[in-house]
Motif scaffolding. Sequence first.
Motif, mmCIF file in Angstrom:
data_model
loop_
_atom_site.group_PDB
_atom_site.id
_atom_site.type_symbol
_atom_site.label_atom_id
_atom_site.label_comp_id
_atom_site.label_asym_id
_atom_site.label_seq_id
_atom_site.Cartn_x
_atom_site.Cartn_y
_atom_site.Cartn_z
ATOM 1 N N LYS A 299 -30.728 29.616 -12.505
ATOM 2 C CA LYS A 299 -29.756 28.916 -11.660
ATOM 3 C C LYS A 299 -28.904 29.892 -10.838
ATOM 4 N N PHE A 300 -28.522 31.005 -11.469
ATOM 5 C CA PHE A 300 -27.571 31.908 -10.802
ATOM 6 C C PHE A 300 -28.251 33.121 -10.148
ATOM 7 N N THR A 301 -29.565 33.036 -9.946
ATOM 8 C CA THR A 301 -30.263 34.148 -9.289
ATOM 9 C C THR A 301 -30.909 33.648 -7.995
ATOM 10 N N GLY A 331 -24.208 37.707 -10.816
ATOM 11 C CA GLY A 331 -23.340 38.446 -11.725
ATOM 12 C C GLY A 331 -22.026 37.727 -11.991
ATOM 13 N N ILE A 332 -21.239 38.306 -12.883
ATOM 14 C CA ILE A 332 -19.977 37.671 -13.293
ATOM 15 C C ILE A 332 -18.880 38.742 -13.256
ATOM 16 N N ALA A 333 -17.732 38.388 -12.679
ATOM 17 C CA ALA A 333 -16.621 39.348 -12.620
ATOM 18 C C ALA A 333 -16.170 39.695 -14.036
ATOM 19 N N GLU A 345 -15.719 26.066 -19.211
ATOM 20 C CA GLU A 345 -15.314 27.169 -18.332
ATOM 21 C C GLU A 345 -16.482 27.615 -17.466
ATOM 22 N N GLN A 346 -16.198 27.840 -16.209
ATOM 23 C CA GLN A 346 -17.199 28.398 -15.316
ATOM 24 C C GLN A 346 -16.569 29.598 -14.634
ATOM 25 N N ALA A 347 -17.408 30.608 -14.305
ATOM 26 C CA ALA A 347 -16.853 31.854 -13.767
ATOM 27 C C ALA A 347 -16.032 31.575 -12.509
ATOM 28 N N ASP A 348 -16.490 30.629 -11.743
ATOM 29 C CA ASP A 348 -15.766 30.288 -10.533
ATOM 30 C C ASP A 348 -15.818 28.778 -10.379
ATOM 31 N N LEU A 360 -20.630 23.713 -20.497
ATOM 32 C CA LEU A 360 -20.740 23.512 -21.959
ATOM 33 C C LEU A 360 -21.823 24.387 -22.579
ATOM 34 N N GLY A 361 -22.840 24.717 -21.779
ATOM 35 C CA GLY A 361 -24.043 25.383 -22.316
ATOM 36 C C GLY A 361 -23.759 26.643 -23.111
ATOM 37 N N LEU A 362 -22.998 27.576 -22.526
ATOM 38 C CA LEU A 362 -22.766 28.846 -23.211
ATOM 39 C C LEU A 362 -21.882 28.671 -24.441
ATOM 40 N N ALA A 363 -20.902 27.757 -24.338
ATOM 41 C CA ALA A 363 -20.021 27.509 -25.489
ATOM 42 C C ALA A 363 -20.852 26.986 -26.657
ATOM 43 N N ARG A 387 -26.788 40.271 -18.174
ATOM 44 C CA ARG A 387 -27.654 40.363 -19.354
ATOM 45 C C ARG A 387 -26.958 39.619 -20.492
ATOM 46 N N PHE A 388 -27.606 38.618 -21.020
ATOM 47 C CA PHE A 388 -27.090 37.893 -22.184
ATOM 48 C C PHE A 388 -27.958 38.272 -23.364
ATOM 49 N N ARG A 389 -27.302 38.592 -24.491
ATOM 50 C CA ARG A 389 -28.073 39.081 -25.637
ATOM 51 C C ARG A 389 -27.715 38.311 -26.899
#
Length: 546
Positions: A299-301, A331-333, A345-348, A360-363, A387-389
């Motif tokens: 989605k973010f690429t 990317g994310i600030a 929460e969303q980065a922007d 909600l997904g990452l939470a 990079r998410f690990r």
Amino acid sequence: MTPRASLQQSVPMTPLSAVPVRQLNLPNGGTLELLSHVLSLLPNPVYVKDRQHLWVEANPAFCDILGRTREDLLGKSDYDISPPDQADVFWAMDDDVFLTQGQNINHEALNNAVGETLWVESQKSYFKTEDGAEYLVGILTDLTALVDIQARETALAAAEGKALASARAKSEFLANMSHEIRTPMNGVLGMTQLLRGTGLTDQQTEMVDMLERTGDALLSLIDDVLDFSKIEAGRLKLSPEPFDLRQMVDDVVVLLGSSARESELDLIVQFAPSLPCYVVGDRGRIRQVLLNLIGNAIKFTENGYISVEVDGRVEAGGLHLSASVCDTGIGIAEDKLASIFEKFEQADGSMTRIYGGTGLGLAISRDLVTLMGGTLTATSVLGTGSRFRMDVNLPIVANEPSSQTDADINPDIKGLKILVVDDLPPNLKVITTQLERLGLCADAVGSAKAAVEHLVTASQSGDPYTLLITDYHMPDCDGLRLTQTLRRHESFKALDIIAMSSVSEGSVRESFAAAKVNDYLFKPITLANFDRMIMRSAARLRGDAP
Ligand code: ADP
């Protein structure tokens, strides 16, 4: 002083008179002076009464609490400063001490001089001097702060209980709603898939694509909301089982391959070759986390690639798995990196409009990984990529079973005699049509009762059904009870039973296993899953598979 409640009865204690009196080691005259100084410094209110119940001494703390001077108190009794009914109570308590020559301790509420209510421990002790004069020594200890803390703790516990109960009620409501929405959605998506195979024009195919995408999006939204409420109510339980890690990662990548292709992104998988593949864990939940991370990466690429790197090391019989999803996206600030794991929460904020999503997904993913005892972390460079690990320990299955893939199962399914039971006609239609597509004919009924009648009649006529496909949620008798009823009869012990459910709770799986359901599918049912399920049933009936 107004005693409003006594929390504790008198307690027998060692009488003060039994405690040996020791002379203070001071020159004559110094003793009294020192004692009087000690009394005036004591933070506890202290007083002395004689045998006539008259105050003969009171320290400043006691005078303060009553709002009277020492001179005003000395020579007076409780009847001079308290209403008669209260003075009666004090008098009786004092008498108790004089008569027993002992000590009593009471917990009571009293109003101080400025009208505040204080909770105090009142300790009264008997004392007799060498010349035979009898006294009562009273000491008060202010417990108000302690009682306040206890009251706050009790109120907090009650509030917590209430919040938990309301979260549970919310979770139940959402679970029901999810089921109600999923069931018709299953019909919509099933029909959409079938529609695709009916020779559509390009424009119609586009419309079907859109239908499918929005249907999928709605289902994943329902799943997120449901998971979120379960996590909030502390009800989300993991269902660990042995699974093939490599197979699971492949499935996820195949699933998301088409969206990556649509965005003209390369989706690369790097699976460390030496990694043990057969592990124990909640396959569905690990898959959910990977789907979320890879889905976000796509989605973010805008351009570049997504790489899924699965690596790890073997430690004490377990696999320390490290699975990373890297992208070359927006990317994310740095200052937003921690907050993206918070709910909603969303980065922007403005991204919502560009990219969609609920935040909600990452939470949920982090909560799930934490529940597995692992960690989910992120690093990112704005404008370059993220990079998410995920790090999690998974026990390794010692003897890897010789994995029987679906390809190994003989696809000869023609001999199946099938009965389908579902209370919703659109679902019956979807399933029977999917069966027809495989060249299979099935009878369809709308209730468990009708299913039993059909099964019995067929069995008695010597041409029994071999496979029953039953919906789990049915109003009169659900698929589980239907299975339990059938399994009690000798003639249906060998009947192959497949249950379909829109609830994928671990408890439902356990109930299915306990009721001897042979296989189950969770909705929405894709054609591929459905076909595999029928193949597996045919293999079981031939005795080729468990
Ligand atoms: P959603 O994607 O539904 O908004 P998530 O919780 O999955 O919710 O993600 C929260 C936010 O984290 C996203 O809105 C986005 O701002 C940021 N984010 C997540 N993954 C990426 C990524 N791979 N690249 C850039 N930003 C991301």
